[in-house]
Motif scaffolding. Structure first.
Motif, PDB file in Angstrom:
ATOM      1  N   SER A 147       7.085 -11.162  -3.773  1.00 13.37           N
ATOM      2  CA  SER A 147       7.812 -12.366  -4.560  1.00 13.37           C
ATOM      3  C   SER A 147       7.940 -13.547  -4.370  1.00 13.37           C
ATOM      4  CB  SER A 147       9.505 -12.453  -4.619  1.00 13.37           C
ATOM      5  OG  SER A 147      10.340 -12.590  -3.727  1.00 13.37           O
ATOM      6  N   VAL A 148       8.080 -14.474  -5.144  1.00 12.51           N
ATOM      7  CA  VAL A 148       7.078 -16.214  -4.550  1.00 12.51           C
ATOM      8  C   VAL A 148       8.715 -16.831  -3.613  1.00 12.51           C
ATOM      9  CG1 VAL A 148       7.331 -18.240  -5.718  1.00 12.51           C
ATOM     10  CG2 VAL A 148       6.619 -16.576  -6.625  1.00 12.51           C
ATOM     11  N   TRP A 149      10.267 -15.821  -4.098  1.00 14.73           N
ATOM     12  CA  TRP A 149      11.396 -16.062  -3.415  1.00 14.73           C
ATOM     13  C   TRP A 149      11.389 -15.662  -1.918  1.00 14.73           C
ATOM     14  CZ3 TRP A 149      15.279 -19.261  -5.312  1.00 14.73           C
ATOM     15  CH2 TRP A 149      15.188 -19.598  -6.702  1.00 14.73           C
ATOM     16  N   THR A 150      10.100 -14.684  -1.839  1.00 15.08           N
ATOM     17  CA  THR A 150      10.487 -14.210  -0.098  1.00 15.08           C
ATOM     18  C   THR A 150       9.580 -14.508   0.148  1.00 15.08           C
ATOM     19  OG1 THR A 150      11.078 -11.580  -0.714  1.00 15.08           O
ATOM     20  CG2 THR A 150       9.798 -12.176   1.065  1.00 15.08           C
ATOM     21  N   LEU A 151       7.791 -15.163  -0.256  1.00 16.08           N
ATOM     22  CA  LEU A 151       7.209 -15.652   0.203  1.00 16.08           C
ATOM     23  C   LEU A 151       7.275 -17.324   0.460  1.00 16.08           C
ATOM     24  CD1 LEU A 151       4.412 -16.102   0.857  1.00 16.08           C
ATOM     25  CD2 LEU A 151       3.734 -16.562  -1.141  1.00 16.08           C
ATOM     26  N   ALA A 152       8.264 -17.702   0.163  1.00 17.30           N
ATOM     27  CA  ALA A 152       8.669 -19.376  -0.185  1.00 17.30           C
ATOM     28  C   ALA A 152       9.937 -19.214   1.365  1.00 17.30           C
ATOM     29  CB  ALA A 152       9.691 -20.207  -0.614  1.00 17.30           C
ATOM     30  N   GLY A 153      10.604 -17.986   1.602  1.00 16.36           N
ATOM     31  CA  GLY A 153      12.034 -17.856   2.115  1.00 16.36           C
ATOM     32  C   GLY A 153      10.305 -17.966   3.769  1.00 16.36           C
ATOM     33  N   ALA A 154       9.854 -16.978   3.848  1.00 18.72           N
ATOM     34  CA  ALA A 154       8.990 -16.887   5.014  1.00 18.72           C
ATOM     35  C   ALA A 154       8.506 -17.673   5.774  1.00 18.72           C
ATOM     36  CB  ALA A 154       7.987 -15.459   4.614  1.00 18.72           C
ATOM     37  N   VAL A 155       7.791 -19.267   4.507  1.00 15.79           N
ATOM     38  CA  VAL A 155       7.028 -20.480   4.786  1.00 15.79           C
ATOM     39  C   VAL A 155       8.863 -21.336   5.956  1.00 15.79           C
ATOM     40  CG1 VAL A 155       5.620 -22.023   4.383  1.00 15.79           C
ATOM     41  CG2 VAL A 155       5.908 -20.233   3.126  1.00 15.79           C
ATOM     42  N   LEU A 156       9.647 -21.009   5.198  1.00 18.85           N
ATOM     43  CA  LEU A 156      10.728 -22.052   5.997  1.00 18.85           C
ATOM     44  C   LEU A 156      10.529 -21.410   6.979  1.00 18.85           C
ATOM     45  CD1 LEU A 156      12.523 -22.931   2.552  1.00 18.85           C
ATOM     46  CD2 LEU A 156      11.449 -24.212   3.783  1.00 18.85           C
ATOM     47  N   ILE A 157      10.783 -19.585   7.701  1.00 20.96           N
ATOM     48  CA  ILE A 157      11.139 -19.885   8.641  1.00 20.96           C
ATOM     49  C   ILE A 157      10.589 -19.778   9.210  1.00 20.96           C
ATOM     50  CG2 ILE A 157      12.554 -17.305   9.559  1.00 20.96           C
ATOM     51  CD1 ILE A 157      13.846 -16.836   6.461  1.00 20.96           C
ATOM     52  N   ILE A 158       9.544 -18.938   8.683  1.00 25.61           N
ATOM     53  CA  ILE A 158       8.393 -19.203   9.794  1.00 25.61           C
ATOM     54  C   ILE A 158       7.501 -20.795  10.493  1.00 25.61           C
ATOM     55  CG2 ILE A 158       5.806 -18.594  10.593  1.00 25.61           C
ATOM     56  CD1 ILE A 158       5.997 -16.493   8.487  1.00 25.61           C
ATOM     57  N   GLY A 159       8.024 -21.614   8.990  1.00 24.32           N
ATOM     58  CA  GLY A 159       7.366 -23.126   9.476  1.00 24.32           C
ATOM     59  C   GLY A 159       8.178 -23.717  11.018  1.00 24.32           C
ATOM     60  N   GLY A 160       9.225 -23.375  10.901  1.00 27.40           N
ATOM     61  CA  GLY A 160      11.196 -24.340  11.232  1.00 27.40           C
ATOM     62  C   GLY A 160      11.067 -23.454  12.836  1.00 27.40           C
TER      63      GLY A 160
ATOM     64  N   ILE B 102       0.652  -1.627   0.096  1.00 34.78           N
ATOM     65  CA  ILE B 102      -0.119  -0.317  -0.063  1.00 34.78           C
ATOM     66  C   ILE B 102       0.203   1.360   0.429  1.00 34.78           C
ATOM     67  CG2 ILE B 102      -1.648   1.158   1.187  1.00 34.78           C
ATOM     68  CD1 ILE B 102      -3.150  -1.369   1.817  1.00 34.78           C
ATOM     69  N   VAL B 103       2.115   1.296   0.872  1.00 36.73           N
ATOM     70  CA  VAL B 103       2.626   2.479   1.231  1.00 36.73           C
ATOM     71  C   VAL B 103       3.629   2.796   0.097  1.00 36.73           C
ATOM     72  CG1 VAL B 103       4.119   3.735   2.779  1.00 36.73           C
ATOM     73  CG2 VAL B 103       1.522   2.332   3.500  1.00 36.73           C
ATOM     74  N   PHE B 104       4.633   1.681  -0.338  1.00 36.12           N
ATOM     75  CA  PHE B 104       5.543   2.231  -1.268  1.00 36.12           C
ATOM     76  C   PHE B 104       5.252   0.833  -2.832  1.00 36.12           C
ATOM     77  CE2 PHE B 104       7.125   1.818   3.462  1.00 36.12           C
ATOM     78  CZ  PHE B 104       7.710   3.065   3.421  1.00 36.12           C
ATOM     79  N   GLY B 105       4.428   0.214  -2.277  1.00 38.38           N
ATOM     80  CA  GLY B 105       4.241  -0.269  -3.830  1.00 38.38           C
ATOM     81  C   GLY B 105       4.938  -1.407  -3.854  1.00 38.38           C
ATOM     82  N   GLU B 106       5.909  -2.461  -2.828  1.00 35.55           N
ATOM     83  CA  GLU B 106       6.341  -3.654  -3.177  1.00 35.55           C
ATOM     84  C   GLU B 106       5.502  -4.503  -3.628  1.00 35.55           C
ATOM     85  OE1 GLU B 106       9.483  -1.753   0.348  1.00 35.55           O
ATOM     86  OE2 GLU B 106       7.476  -2.834   1.042  1.00 35.55           O
ATOM     87  N   SER B 107       5.838  -5.400  -4.174  1.00 36.41           N
ATOM     88  CA  SER B 107       5.594  -7.148  -4.901  1.00 36.41           C
ATOM     89  C   SER B 107       5.369  -7.541  -3.923  1.00 36.41           C
ATOM     90  CB  SER B 107       5.580  -6.852  -6.045  1.00 36.41           C
ATOM     91  OG  SER B 107       6.676  -7.136  -6.103  1.00 36.41           O
TER      92      SER B 107
END
Length: 297
Positions: free
Chosen positions: A265-278, A258-263
């Protein structure tokens, strides 16, 4: 100070604190991009001293203890380093990516608890740390594929270093919240961080011309967040509240878009799933600690 409170209410307060803090992150990212990390953090904490000091001194308060003062000083100094590293890095990487990388802190805190407090690290925690570390590598690989440049890589490293500082903060937060109230925590953290930044202010901080609304807004959100988190950790064990930290990724993704127009990425989403899941796997595998046992020696 530790009256019986529903764990669900304490968890809700922690989630609210994380949401408010994420809003502050968005304001601070804009400030850091405009006036620099040191200037933004110095003046935000100066304003925070006033905002947190008024309610702290307006009501009767218990005398300060030596143990409480030591914890205020230790956490304040660590927070100074942590905040500069995080916001310097946040200005160079998308919000969701920075928050995803910072989520490794709760897992690091388990290893620090083993080192500092003599707690046992089980095989589950070791395996969970490998999963989370794989998530970090996925996010960094995504940076390389996106060709974000060396500045983004340095930003990611700064966020990871900040996460290590935050892991120490988690260890201190639990003990601090058992000895002192939320108002005292918010005031002394702002005071000590502002004092440390003041040492270099004559050379490194500028006058924030035209940015006072954002600075005051960020300071207000920081004080409210500290009070909410302090109250939550005073009424529930860290093992119950730890998962609330991961809601920050949701808020960061929304605010970054909303504020910075940042998308995202699939890489960030996949990495977040692994970090949060672990991290969740490691935390949920630990025995819940009763309130009487949870305070550090």
């Amino acid at each position: 100070m530790n009256r019986a409170v529903s764990p669900a209410l304490a968890f809700a307060a922690a989630v609210a604190g994380i949401a408010v803090f994420s809003g502050m992150d968005a304001i601070m990212k804009g400030l850091v991009l405009g006036i620099g990390a040191y200037t933004a953090l110095f003046w935000r904490n100066v304003v925070g001293v006033v905002l947190s000091g008024v309610p702290y001194f307006a009501r009767p308060r218990p005398p300060l203890s030596r143990a409480g003062i030591r914890l205020h000083l230790a956490r304040g100094v660590i927070t100074t380093v942590m905040s500069w590293l995080f916001f310097w890095g946040l200005a160079r990487v998308p919000m969701a990516q920075a928050i995803a990388l910072s989520h490794i802190a709760p897992l690091l805190s388990l290893f620090l608890a083993a080192w500092l407090l003599g707690e046992t690290i089980g095989r589950r925690t070791i395996l969970a740390s490998l999963i989370a570390f794989a998530g970090v590598l996925v996010i960094l690989a995504g940076q390389a594929n996106a060709e974000m440049g060396p500045d983004a890589f340095r930003g990611a490293v700064a966020v990871l270093a900040s996460a290590l500082c935050y892991a120490v903060n988690i260890i201190l937060m639990r003990r601090q919240s058992q000895l002192t109230g939320p108002g005292e925590i918010a005031f002394f953290q702002s005071l000590i961080v502002a004092a440390v930044y003041a040492i270099g202010a004559p050379w490194l901080a500028d006058w924030p011309e035209g940015r006072w609304v954002e600075i005051v807004g960020a300071a207000c959100l920081a004080v409210v967040s500290l009070a909410l988190l302090g109250w939550a950790y005073a009424h529930a064990p860290a093992s119950v509240l730890a998962p609330s930290e991961y809601t920050a990724f949701i808020w960061a993704s929304i605010l970054g878009f909303i504020v910075f127009g940042e998308s995202l990425s699939v890489w960030t989403l996949a990495g977040a799933v692994l970090i949060i899941g672990g991290c969740l796997w490691a935390v949920t595998g630990r025995r819940a600690v009763p309130m009487a046992e949870a305070a550090l020696p």
